[in-house]
Write a protein that holds these residues in place. Structure first.
Motif, mmCIF file in Angstrom:
data_model
loop_
_atom_site.group_PDB
_atom_site.id
_atom_site.type_symbol
_atom_site.label_atom_id
_atom_site.label_comp_id
_atom_site.label_asym_id
_atom_site.label_seq_id
_atom_site.Cartn_x
_atom_site.Cartn_y
_atom_site.Cartn_z
ATOM 1 N N UNK A 166 0.793 -1.234 0.000
ATOM 2 C CA UNK A 166 0.000 0.000 0.000
ATOM 3 C C UNK A 166 0.822 1.280 0.000
ATOM 4 N N UNK A 167 2.113 1.203 -0.321
ATOM 5 C CA UNK A 167 2.910 2.425 -0.375
ATOM 6 C C UNK A 167 2.441 3.320 -1.522
ATOM 7 N N UNK A 168 2.376 4.618 -1.256
ATOM 8 C CA UNK A 168 1.930 5.565 -2.272
ATOM 9 C C UNK A 168 3.050 6.010 -3.191
ATOM 10 N N UNK A 169 4.301 5.784 -2.786
ATOM 11 C CA UNK A 169 5.425 6.255 -3.605
ATOM 12 C C UNK A 169 6.626 5.345 -3.413
ATOM 13 N N UNK B 282 12.044 3.726 2.259
ATOM 14 C CA UNK B 282 12.243 3.865 3.701
ATOM 15 C C UNK B 282 11.952 2.549 4.424
ATOM 16 N N UNK B 283 10.898 1.857 4.016
ATOM 17 C CA UNK B 283 10.619 0.564 4.651
ATOM 18 C C UNK B 283 11.763 -0.416 4.392
ATOM 19 N N UNK C 205 10.825 12.980 5.465
ATOM 20 C CA UNK C 205 9.933 13.329 4.354
ATOM 21 C C UNK C 205 8.808 12.308 4.170
ATOM 22 N N UNK C 206 8.995 11.090 4.674
ATOM 23 C CA UNK C 206 7.904 10.114 4.575
ATOM 24 C C UNK C 206 6.763 10.440 5.536
ATOM 25 N N UNK D 189 6.617 18.497 -2.649
ATOM 26 C CA UNK D 189 6.275 18.395 -1.226
ATOM 27 C C UNK D 189 7.498 18.697 -0.365
ATOM 28 N N UNK D 190 8.643 18.212 -0.805
ATOM 29 C CA UNK D 190 9.877 18.410 -0.025
ATOM 30 C C UNK D 190 10.299 19.871 -0.066
#
Length: 245
Positions: free
Chosen positions: A72-75, A81-82, A193-194, A211-212
Motif C-alpha cells: 500500500x505504499x503511495x510512492x 524507507x521501509x 519526508x515520509x 512536497x519536499x
C-alpha cells in the motif's frame, strides 16, 4: 560514506501490470536494473524492494538481494524507507533507482553519489533539453535551480517562461533542463519526508518532490549527459531495441 542503492519494484501497474518481470532480451526488467546498479562503484550495496513474491524470487534466484515491502505504499520514496529499516547495516544515504529503466547508466548513479557529502539533504539529476517536443511535453518534468545547484522548482510546464521571444526560439535563448527521476536521500531526511502530508504544489503538478521543497528541504542537482529511458507501457519496450543491439 555508506550508500545503499534501492530499486523499488512493485507488481501492480495500471498501464503495465507486472512490468518488472517483462522480458527484455532474455532477462527480466528488474534483473537488468539490478545488474546495472551493481556496476556503480560508489554504491556500498544494492537491494530490490518489492511487494510481490515473483519479483523477490526473481532477484534471489540470480544471487541478488531483495526485501519484501507492503503493497500500500503511495510512492517509491515510502517503499525505500521501509526497505532501509529492514537492513542490518547502517547507511548514510539511500539512492532510489527507478525499477523501470533497464539500461540505466551506472555513471548516472555514481554522479549522484559524488554530491553526497553529509551536508546534502536530497539529490537528483538533470539533463539539458534539446528539442521543442521535450520542452513542451507535460510528461517531461522541467527544473530550475539556483547558483548553488539547488532546485528552485519542478514543473510540467516550461520553466522559465521566456516572454521576450516566441516559443519556437526559447531553446536558442535559454538553457532548459529536464529532471531525471533518480533520487538520493540522506537517511535521516528520508525518514522525515515520509511523514509529510501531501502539499498544495504537489497536488497541482502531481510531483512528489515539490512536497519536499514546499516544506523547506533542499534538493541538490547535478547535470548528466546520459539520457534515461523509462518504460511505462508495453509499447515503450520498442524504445529498447537499440540497446539490445
Amino acid at each position: 560514506m555508506k550508500i545503499l542503492g534501492i530499486i523499488p519494484a512493485r507488481h501492480g501497474s495500471s498501464r503495465f501490470p507486472a512490468k518488472a518481470l517483462a522480458d527484455i532480451g532474455g532477462k527480466t526488467m528488474v534483473r537488468r536494473v539490478y545488474e546495472q546498479a551493481l556496476k556503480a562503484a560508489k554504491l556500498t550495496d544494492v537491494v530490490v524492494a518489492t511487494d510481490h513474491d515473483d519479483i523477490y524470487n526473481e532477484i534471489i534466484k540470480h544471487g541478488g538481494k531483495a526485501v519484501m515491502t507492503r503493497q500500500d505504499h503511495e510512492s517509491g520514496t515510502d517503499r525505500c524507507f521501509e526497505a532501509l529499516k529492514k537492513q542490518d547495516l547502517q547507511y548514510d544515504y539511500v539512492i532510489n533507482i527507478q525499477g523501470d529503466e533497464p539500461f540505466i547508466d551506472p555513471e548516472q548513479i555514481n554522479l549522484i553519489a559524488e554530491m553526497l557529502d553529509g551536508q546534502t539533504e536530497l539529490g537528483t539529476l538533470i539533463k539539458l533539453i534539446d528539442t521543442k517536443e521535450d520542452l513542451f511535453n507535460p510528461n517531461v518534468v522541467k527544473v530550475i535551480f539556483d547558483i548553488n545547484q539547488k532546485a528552485i522548482y519542478f514543473s510540467r510546464s516550461p520553466l522559465p517562461h521566456n516572454r521576450q521571444y516566441p516559443t519556437d526560439e526559447w531553446l536558442k535563448h535559454h538553457a532548459y533542463f529536464r529532471h531525471i527521476g533518480i533520487y538520493a536521500y540522506r537517511t535521516d531526511i528520508l525518514e522525515e519526508i515520509t511523514k509529510l502530508n501531501v502539499s498544495s504544489l504537489e497536488k497541482s503538478e502531481s510531483l512528489e518532490q515539490l512536497r519536499w521543497i514546499e516544506n523547506g528541504y533542499s534538493i541538490k542537482v547535478a547535470e548528466t549527459e546520459h539520457d534515461s529511458i523509462g518504460i511505462d507501457t508495453p509499447e515503450d519496450l520498442d524504445k529498447l531495441q537499440p540497446f539490445l543491439k
